[in-house]
Scaffold this motif. Structure first.
Motif: not given
Length: 365
Positions: A333-359
């Protein structure tokens, strides 16, 4: 004699821009709270996954899955999977009824069950409970926590369905954010494609896709119905329907085909004092997870709500690692380093959905 008309003052005319600004601020605040609610649903869904998986490794479950019980191969896969989902959903239903009773909402429950939104929720619960939840458990037992990010594809299905059923708009920015979230889920899922991959990996992935479809449809329809019903009442309808359907329909069907006694299996599972406390914890997590999921979808729309909830593709393996790996010392059940990287990428994706980054950054500047 020519008269010049004097301008007539309309009361409150000057207040219209201020009222519109206040309205926009209120809508924005409501949407932000919906996003936070949907994100929290993903976290609590991760705890539900971890404790349900833990419960199904303890007590009589360890005997059933250990091959010493005499169960057929069919029963070991399908019957135990359905029974695990049924036990968790029934515990969640008990929590839902107790909480609704404590808050004096059971009268509303019985009234809403007979309403159109209540009937819609019952239909959604049958799809997302006995069908999707059982496929989810079957996937977990066949391929491990790798199927969690696969089942997180449900936002894509829910988003597409909401576009056709409820005409909810899909902007290019929203699509980009959803695509980023799916890419992150794929990265997390790729960590299971190693040499020590489970033997039933692809069967588990298939169950994961079926769970994603069921939850996508449920999230789309359930979020619509919850916008007209108190989320706590909605989740009580959902969990009671799911628990009863699982116990009274799906488990007996699988027991019949497996040549086993449904009554004996259910009684044994619910009287196992080693595993049941953890099923109760999982049931509470499921109550919170699904209630916040329905509420988040109703507050900020299916596309955004399910995209934020889709972060459970990280929270599921994360809490499995915390609970089963670190707490109980189980391997795998240990998490590989790529899973942590993917978590950061997912946060970015959610942020883009939630707000317009430029505005957003323009306002910050």
């Amino acid at each position: 004699m020519e008269h010049t008309a004097k301008p007539v003052a309309i009361p409150g005319l000057r207040d219209i821009p201020a009222a519109e600004a206040a309205k926009d601020k209120l809508v924005s605040s409501f949407r932000r709270r919906g996003i936070f609610t949907a994100i929290m649903s993903g976290m609590t869904y991760g705890t539900y996954t971890a404790f349900m998986t833990l419960a199904m490794t303890m007590g009589v479950w360890s005997v059933w899955y250990g091959g010493e019980s005499g169960l057929s191969e069919f029963s070991t896969l399908f019957l135990l999977g359905a029974l695990g989902a049924a036990t968790t959903d029934t515990c969640s239903a008990l929590w839902a009824v107790l909480i609704a009773t404590f808050r004096g909402k059971m009268g509303d429950f019985f009234r809403c069950v007979k309403s159109k939104p209540g009937l819609i929720l019952i239909g959604a619960a049958v799809i997302g409970g006995p069908l999707a939840s059982t496929c989810y458990v079957l996937g977990l037992k066949s391929a491990g926590s790798i199927i969690v990010p696969i089942s997180a594809l449900c936002p894509a299905i829910g988003t597409i369905l909401s576009r056709f059923l409820f005409k909810q708009p899909l902007t290019p920015r929203t699509l980009l954010g959803i695509f980023i979230c799916f890419g992150a889920s794929a990265l997390i899922g790729s960590t299971g494609l190693a040499e020590d991959a489970p033997p039933d990996l692809f069967l588990g992935l298939a169950f994961g896709f079926l769970a994603a479809f069921g939850w996508g449809l449920e999230g789309c329809v359930g979020g619509y119905a919850t916008s007209m019903i108190d989320p706590e009442i909605g989740i009580t309808i959902r969990q009671v329907t799911s628990g009863l359907t699982n116990l009274c329909v799906l488990v007996p069907i699988f027991a019949f085909f497996g040549g086993d006694s449904a009554f004996t299996m259910i009684t044994t599972a619910f009287t196992d004092t080693t595993a049941m406390p953890w099923f109760l914890v999982a049931g509470l997590g499921a109550w919170f997870g699904f209630m916040l999921w329905y509420k988040g979808n109703a507050m900020c729309g299916t596309a955004l709500g399910m995209a934020c909830n889709g972060a459970f593709s990280f929270w599921g393996p994360f809490f499995c690692w915390i609970v089963l790996g670190l707490w109980f010392g189980q391997d795998g059940f240990a998490l590989a380093p790529i899973a942590w990287l993917a978590a950061v990428i997912m946060v970015i994706g959610i942020f883009i959905i939630a707000v317009n980054p430029l505005e957003y950054f323009k306002k910050k500047g």
